[in-house]
Write a protein that holds these residues in place. Structure first.
Motif, PDB file in Angstrom:
ATOM      1  N   UNK A 316       0.828  -1.204   0.000  1.00  0.00           N
ATOM      2  CA  UNK A 316       0.000   0.000   0.000  1.00  0.00           C
ATOM      3  C   UNK A 316       0.867   1.260   0.000  1.00  0.00           C
ATOM      4  N   UNK A 317       1.852   1.296   0.902  1.00  0.00           N
ATOM      5  CA  UNK A 317       2.696   2.494   1.010  1.00  0.00           C
ATOM      6  C   UNK A 317       3.561   2.685  -0.233  1.00  0.00           C
ATOM      7  N   UNK A 318       4.079   1.585  -0.777  1.00  0.00           N
ATOM      8  CA  UNK A 318       4.882   1.690  -2.000  1.00  0.00           C
ATOM      9  C   UNK A 318       4.034   2.190  -3.162  1.00  0.00           C
ATOM     10  N   UNK A 319       2.771   1.764  -3.220  1.00  0.00           N
ATOM     11  CA  UNK A 319       1.861   2.247  -4.262  1.00  0.00           C
ATOM     12  C   UNK A 319       1.636   3.743  -4.140  1.00  0.00           C
ATOM     13  N   UNK A 320       1.402   4.202  -2.905  1.00  0.00           N
ATOM     14  CA  UNK A 320       1.175   5.632  -2.669  1.00  0.00           C
ATOM     15  C   UNK A 320       2.405   6.441  -3.059  1.00  0.00           C
ATOM     16  N   UNK A 321       3.577   5.977  -2.640  1.00  0.00           N
ATOM     17  CA  UNK A 321       4.809   6.699  -2.953  1.00  0.00           C
ATOM     18  C   UNK A 321       5.070   6.726  -4.462  1.00  0.00           C
ATOM     19  N   UNK A 322       4.829   5.607  -5.126  1.00  0.00           N
ATOM     20  CA  UNK A 322       5.042   5.536  -6.576  1.00  0.00           C
ATOM     21  C   UNK A 322       4.108   6.492  -7.313  1.00  0.00           C
TER      22      UNK A 322
END
Length: 458
Positions: A316-322
């Motif tokens: 989830x966090x990697x998706x948001x950052x990307x």
């Protein structure tokens, strides 16, 4: 039907939930007493604590007169031995095993599962199923969910309706009249967290999540009508180089349009394995949450980022950052269905639920009648069921309007004499037709009764 489910984890619990809700005799076996207690406290099932592969445990679970054993523990080897014991000692007719290790799944070794070797009737590979689901999401970037039916001739698309959608506040009956040549049908609507089967007079509103059956040739037009545009994925970044990420990268390398793939993996051994296995993709060793690694992967120029590590929160966090760094769309692998409502506020475009995917694969091999496919929607809120109409079925020879379908059931597509037909009330169902239905979970038993034939096809 009497079923023994070995393994009371997420997948085993969901299968038990489905089957016990349909008046089957279900026994759950696990060596973790807490998981067994959770199953017996929340479901109408019997529970037994013990090692599923032990003959005495299977006997106490009722294996001598069981119709099926589903081995879904965390250990491939335990699942394999459980099926062997169920066959050799108790003669259980049907055995399904979940196997993760890719070595067990190679075509070269398929003879291993013959009845005179290791008698497993159906092998389910979670990683392979999840990789295929992720690829479907990538192939339909404008939808949050995508599945194929009728040998790829029909697609189920999950579409989020925005404020600029041209079909808002229009009754579905009127949409059918406006687009009379469009082979598409809305079968499900999720509004304010509740999923329901719409009626012809119902309207659609901004914020609705809808499920649409469409002929594959009409998929692009269907998305356009509901306010979505399609684009080809030329650059894809994959975060997570485990079995799922590696399988997706391999498939993309062999795709017809061959997108540029960059894979990020935080574990050095996994990164090296991925680098050895891939030919055209670039593998980066590092943390997918690291801004510098993302920029090195060209995240700002990517059409999509696929986050498939083994940790939901990281995905989830990697998706948001990307997305914040400029990725065109983000797809996250999420095991916990309670996190799905966070997708919208976090601006994550689509998700893959390994549990739902594996559960759907297993259910496909359990249903009565000539069921050819089952797909679980959301947190087991509904099912899509693909089945052949048999001569002894109550459906055969009747028009759809004359069949007593429950309110939560809609026929979304029909294959008649090899041609895809958009179903109408006057459409007659004949022996040999293949139908695809949307059914709310509470109505699945009624659908099974309609599909039931004089002999169970196992």
């Amino acid at each position: 039907m009497k079923v023994i489910i070995c393994g009371a984890g997420q997948v085993g619990w969901q299968i038990a939930r489905h089957l016990s809700g349909e008046s089957n005799d279900v026994t759950v076996v696990d060596n973790n007493p807490e998981l067994v207690r959770r199953a017996t406290d929340t479901l109408d099932v019997q529970g037994l604590t013990g090692f599923a592969s032990h003959p005495d445990v299977l006997e106490r679970a009722g294996a001598r007169d069981a119709d099926m054993v589903i081995a879904a523990t965390y250990s491939d080897e335990v699942n394999m031995v459980t099926c062997q014991v169920a066959h050799s000692v108790f003669g259980v007719p049907r055995k399904i095993a979940r196997l993760r290790a890719q070595s067990y799944l190679k075509a070269d070794y398929s003879d291993l599962y013959r009845r005179d070797h290791l008698p497993i009737d159906v092998v389910i590979s979670p990683e392979r199923e999840v990789a295929e689901a992720a690829l479907r999401r990538l192939s339909q970037p404008a939808s949050f969910e995508s599945e194929v039916y009728l040998s790829g001739k029909v697609q189920l698309l999950g579409i989020q309706l925005e404020d600029d959608s041209p079909v808002l506040e229009t009754p579905l009956r009127q949409l059918t009249e406006l687009f009379s040549t469009l082979r598409a049908m809305v079968v499900g609507v999720r509004r304010d967290g509740t999923l329901f089967a719409p009626e012809p007079r119902d309207q659609l509103f901004a914020g609705d999540q809808i499920y649409v059956f469409t002929h594959t040739d009409d998929a692009a037009r269907t998305l356009e009508i509901f306010g979505k545009t399609q684009s080809r994925q030329e650059r894809v970044v994959i975060i997570g180089g485990g079995n799922v990420g590696l399988a997706v990268a391999r498939k993309l390398e062999s795709a017809a349009h061959r997108p540029r793939v960059r894979l990020i993996e935080a574990n050095r051994a996994r990164a090296e394995r991925a680098a050895d296995a891939l030919e055209r993709s670039i593998v980066l060793y590092g943390d997918g949450m690291d801004i510098e690694i993302l920029r090195e992967a060209g995240i700002d120029k990517s059409d999509a980022v696929l986050c498939v590590t083994d940790d939901d929160k990281t995905n989830l966090l990697a998706s948001v950052r990307a997305k914040a760094e400029g990725a065109g769309m983000a797809i996250a692998l999420v095991n916990d269905p309670t996190m799905v409502p966070m997708m919208g506020p976090l601006d994550i475009d689509a998700y893959v639920n390994p549990r739902a995917t594996t559960v759907s694969s297993i259910l496909r091999h359990i249903r009565h009648g000539r069921v050819q496919g089952v797909y679980s929607i959301g947190d087991a809120e509904a099912e899509i069921i693909e089945a052949e109409v048999m001569s002894t079925s109550p459906l055969a020879g009747k028009q759809i309007r004359d069949i007593e379908f429950p309110e939560g059931v809609l026929v979304g597509a029909l294959l008649k004499a090899g041609d895809v037909v958009r179903p109408a009330g006057s459409t007659r169902l004949d022996e040999g037709d293949i139908i695809v239905m949307f059914a709310l979970s509470k109505d699945v038993p009624a659908v099974e009764a309609l599909l039931q034939v004089s002999v169970d096809f196992f």
